[in-house]
Design a protein around this motif. Structure first.
Motif, PDB file in Angstrom:
ATOM      1  N   VAL A   3      46.685 124.034  34.438  1.00 36.07           N
ATOM      2  CA  VAL A   3      47.660 123.153  33.797  1.00 36.07           C
ATOM      3  C   VAL A   3      49.081 123.526  34.174  1.00 36.07           C
ATOM      4  N   MET A  38      48.305 119.788  26.766  1.00 39.76           N
ATOM      5  CA  MET A  38      47.118 120.591  27.055  1.00 39.76           C
ATOM      6  C   MET A  38      47.448 122.076  26.923  1.00 39.76           C
ATOM      7  N   HIS A  39      46.556 122.817  26.311  1.00 40.33           N
ATOM      8  CA  HIS A  39      46.766 124.245  26.115  1.00 40.33           C
ATOM      9  C   HIS A  39      45.522 125.001  26.603  1.00 40.33           C
ATOM     10  N   ARG A  40      45.786 126.093  27.273  1.00 39.77           N
ATOM     11  CA  ARG A  40      44.732 127.001  27.719  1.00 39.77           C
ATOM     12  C   ARG A  40      43.685 126.307  28.593  1.00 39.77           C
ATOM     13  N   HIS A  41      44.130 125.376  29.376  1.00 36.26           N
ATOM     14  CA  HIS A  41      43.247 124.730  30.342  1.00 36.26           C
ATOM     15  C   HIS A  41      43.565 125.266  31.733  1.00 36.26           C
ATOM     16  N   ARG A  61      45.669 119.178  39.135  1.00 41.88           N
ATOM     17  CA  ARG A  61      45.099 120.461  38.701  1.00 41.88           C
ATOM     18  C   ARG A  61      44.125 121.057  39.712  1.00 41.88           C
ATOM     19  N   ARG A 120      44.271 110.100  33.862  1.00 46.54           N
ATOM     20  CA  ARG A 120      43.381 111.272  33.933  1.00 46.54           C
ATOM     21  C   ARG A 120      43.109 111.636  35.390  1.00 46.54           C
ATOM     22  N   ASP A 178      43.831 115.295  37.143  1.00 45.09           N
ATOM     23  CA  ASP A 178      42.826 116.072  37.863  1.00 45.09           C
ATOM     24  C   ASP A 178      43.262 116.343  39.302  1.00 45.09           C
ATOM     25  N   ALA A 207      33.574 119.100  32.583  1.00 43.61           N
ATOM     26  CA  ALA A 207      34.819 118.823  31.872  1.00 43.61           C
ATOM     27  C   ALA A 207      34.523 118.109  30.566  1.00 43.61           C
ATOM     28  N   ARG A 208      35.372 118.378  29.592  1.00 42.61           N
ATOM     29  CA  ARG A 208      35.295 117.642  28.325  1.00 42.61           C
ATOM     30  C   ARG A 208      36.111 116.369  28.472  1.00 42.61           C
TER      31      ARG A 208
END
Length: 256
Positions: free
Chosen positions: A215, A209-212, A177, A170, A174, A150-151
């Motif tokens: 999500v 958040m986009h394109r994760h 997700r 965070r 997680d 993960a970044r």
């Protein structure tokens, strides 16, 4: 606490020094030098604080008898085969360093305690059956550990006793997700009820958040979760998962 001593050097005529040694039972503390250098991959501070914890680590076989000791509260299971007395897990610092110590030489500087493990570090209770770590470097295989790539942004991580742990918001993201709902629900409830994080803050972070992966599903789960914490008709706040009447008279639906 018993201190490990170096073996005596045999001398001529010393039968005790040359006699056959009895194997140490699996239930005894691990004879390996567990108190030297544990958690040093994280920081020198963590390594210093981990000395008494590392010395108390024990190696037990994964048997029904061991599970009974865990159920009775005599042992806490950190990783497969790695246990510690529960009275050494009373603080967040002790819990974070206990997990790092249990990893031993497998611990890397880029390993960050995350998911259910991060919630456990902050909240206490029984350790998760499977530990979880995040790594911004690469994936890898660790026995008994879910290791995800993960970044991580600087604000996503805090240090507890010199060990890197995801911050509660965070951690909640997680859990939503990646963790199955039945396992995530108790940790999410406790994170919110203890004031460690706010559902609205988690929702805002997820919204940005986009394109994760995961999500959208996390947003849906959080929206359902919010039904359990909105103010009720009496102005009180319903607990997560409580089926209490909402303002319009309809029952709040629990996703958990």
């Amino acid at each position: 606490m018993q201190q490990l001593l170096a073996p005596r050097r045999p001398v001529q005529g010393d039968r005790l020094a040359t006699a056959g040694r009895v194997a140490i039972p699996a239930r005894h503390p691990d004879p390996a030098p567990v108190s030297i250098g544990l958690c040093a991959a994280w920081s020198h501070h963590a390594a210093e604080l981990a000395v008494p914890i590392g010395a108390a680590l024990q190696r037990w076989e994964e048997t029904p008898s061991t599970r009974v000791l865990v159920a009775e509260g005599q042992l806490a299971r950190l990783l497969p085969g790695r246990y510690i007395p529960p009275d050494l897990l009373r603080s967040a610092v002790q819990r974070s360093l206990a997990l790092g110590s249990a990893l031993g030489a497998q611990l890397q500087s880029h390993h960050v305690i995350a998911g259910p493990s991060a919630a456990w570090v902050v909240l206490g209770g029984d350790p998760p059956a499977t530990a979880e770590l995040l790594s911004p470097a690469h994936r890898g295989d660790l026995a008994g550990v879910v290791l995800r790539h993960a970044r991580l942004h600087p604000g996503d991580v805090e240090t507890i006793g010199g060990a890197p742990v995801t911050v509660p918001v965070r951690t909640a993201m997680d859990l939503l997700r990646f963790t199955p709902a039945p396992l995530a629900a108790p940790w999410l409830r406790r994170l919110v009820e203890s004031g460690q994080t706010e559902p609205e803050e988690v929702f805002q972070r997820l919204h940005r958040m986009h394109r994760h992966p995961g999500v959208q599903a996390a947003r849906d789960r959080l929206e359902m979760l919010l039904l359990g914490v909105r103010p009720t008709v009496n102005g009180d706040q319903a607990g997560l998962g409580d089926d209490q009447p909402a303002a319009g008279g309809a029952a709040a639906i629990s996703p958990w």
